[in-house]
Structures are given as structure tokens and as C-alpha cells.
Scaffold this motif. Structure first.
Motif, short mmCIF file in Angstrom:
data_model
loop_
_atom_site.label_atom_id
_atom_site.label_comp_id
_atom_site.label_asym_id
_atom_site.label_seq_id
_atom_site.Cartn_x
_atom_site.Cartn_y
_atom_site.Cartn_z
N LYS A 258 34.20 38.94 36.90
CA LYS A 258 33.91 40.34 37.27
C LYS A 258 35.02 40.92 38.12
O LYS A 258 35.27 42.14 38.08
CB LYS A 258 32.59 40.42 38.06
N ARG A 259 35.69 40.09 38.87
CA ARG A 259 36.77 40.52 39.74
C ARG A 259 38.13 40.51 39.04
O ARG A 259 39.17 40.75 39.66
CB ARG A 259 36.82 39.63 40.98
N GLY A 260 38.13 40.21 37.75
CA GLY A 260 39.38 40.17 37.00
C GLY A 260 40.19 38.91 37.24
O GLY A 260 41.39 38.89 36.95
N LEU A 261 39.54 37.88 37.75
CA LEU A 261 40.22 36.62 38.07
C LEU A 261 39.78 35.53 37.10
O LEU A 261 38.65 35.52 36.64
CB LEU A 261 39.89 36.18 39.50
N GLU A 262 40.67 34.61 36.83
CA GLU A 262 40.37 33.44 36.03
C GLU A 262 40.77 32.20 36.82
O GLU A 262 41.81 32.17 37.46
CB GLU A 262 41.14 33.45 34.70
N VAL A 263 39.93 31.18 36.75
CA VAL A 263 40.26 29.88 37.33
C VAL A 263 40.93 29.07 36.22
O VAL A 263 40.32 28.82 35.19
CB VAL A 263 39.01 29.15 37.86
N VAL A 264 42.16 28.68 36.44
CA VAL A 264 42.94 28.00 35.41
C VAL A 264 43.18 26.55 35.84
O VAL A 264 43.54 26.27 36.98
CB VAL A 264 44.29 28.74 35.19
#
Length: 127
Positions: A49-55
Motif C-alpha cells: 500500500k505504501r509503494g514498497l516491496e520487500v526484496v
């Protein structure tokens, strides 16, 4: 104190020898990590939702003893390292209190395709 995730081996996770296929341990680690974050009020959906991805940057696993269909086990997850840009977890898989495998993963946060520093609120939740 580690976060503890409990699970049971499903039949489809086993291989032709009747043991858990090695690739499933990484799925177990991901499940434990997701539940850890959820328990801290920050599920993966909130990152998105915050435009973040955990990679995922690296992953490794040491296999000590096998798990079999219907075995109950626990994963003890501990934050190993937290820097400005990365965070790492350790996982110990235990069956009846005995260690059967150990793993580590290292992650970063990506926004719009670029690695970004870990937001302060995320750092405090992780730490």
C-alpha cells in the motif's frame, strides 16, 4: 526472544523419499517472516500500500535432519542484522525441541525499482 511460528508438514510438501523437499524450507521461512511482520502490525500488504516491496537478496539453509509428512514443527525467527538499507533474519526449525535445520535470509526495501533506506517506522517495528 525469537518469534515462534508453528506448522505441520503437508503431504504435497514431501518428495519421492517421503521427506520434505529442500525447497519448501524457504517457503516455511517466508511464512514465518510474513507472520512475524503481521504480528508486529506490518503485513506485506501494508508495504505494498505504501509503494514498497520487500526484496530477498540472499537465502541459505542448512539441513540437519529430515521432516516427514504430518510432523509438527516450529520455526524460531530472530532478527540478525538491521542496517540503513538491509535487514537479515535467522531461522531455526525445531521438531520436538530438536534442531532440524537452520537458515538465514537478507532483504532490502525497494520503491519504484530502486533500493531505498528502510523507513524509520519499519526499523522500529523490526528492531
Amino acid at each position: 526472544m525469537p518469534f515462534i511460528y508453528r506448522r505441520r508438514v503437508q503431504f504435497y510438501e514431501t518428495d519421492a523419499q517421503g521427506i520434505v523437499h529442500h525447497s519448501n524450507y524457504f517457503r516455511y521461512f517466508e511464512e514465518a517472516r510474513g507472520e512475524f511482520l503481521r504480528s508486529r502490525g506490518l503485513p506485506y500488504s501494508e508495504f505494498r500500500k505504501r509503494g514498497l516491496e520487500v526484496v530477498l537478496l540472499t537465502a541459505r539453509c542448512e539441513y540437519k535432519k529430515p521432516l516427514y509428512y504430518d510432523d509438527e514443527f516450529e520455526i524460531h525467527l530472530t532478527l540478525k542484522d538491521l542496517t540503513r538499507f538491509t535487514f537479515s533474519f535467522e531461522y531455526e526449525v525445531l521438531k520436538e525441541g530438536e534442531s532440524v535445520s537452520y537458515g538465514e535470509t537478507k532483504h532490502c526495501i525497494v520503491k519504484e525499482g530502486k533500493i531505498v533506506s528502510i523507513p524509520e517506522d519499519v526499523r522500529s517495528i523490526l528492531g
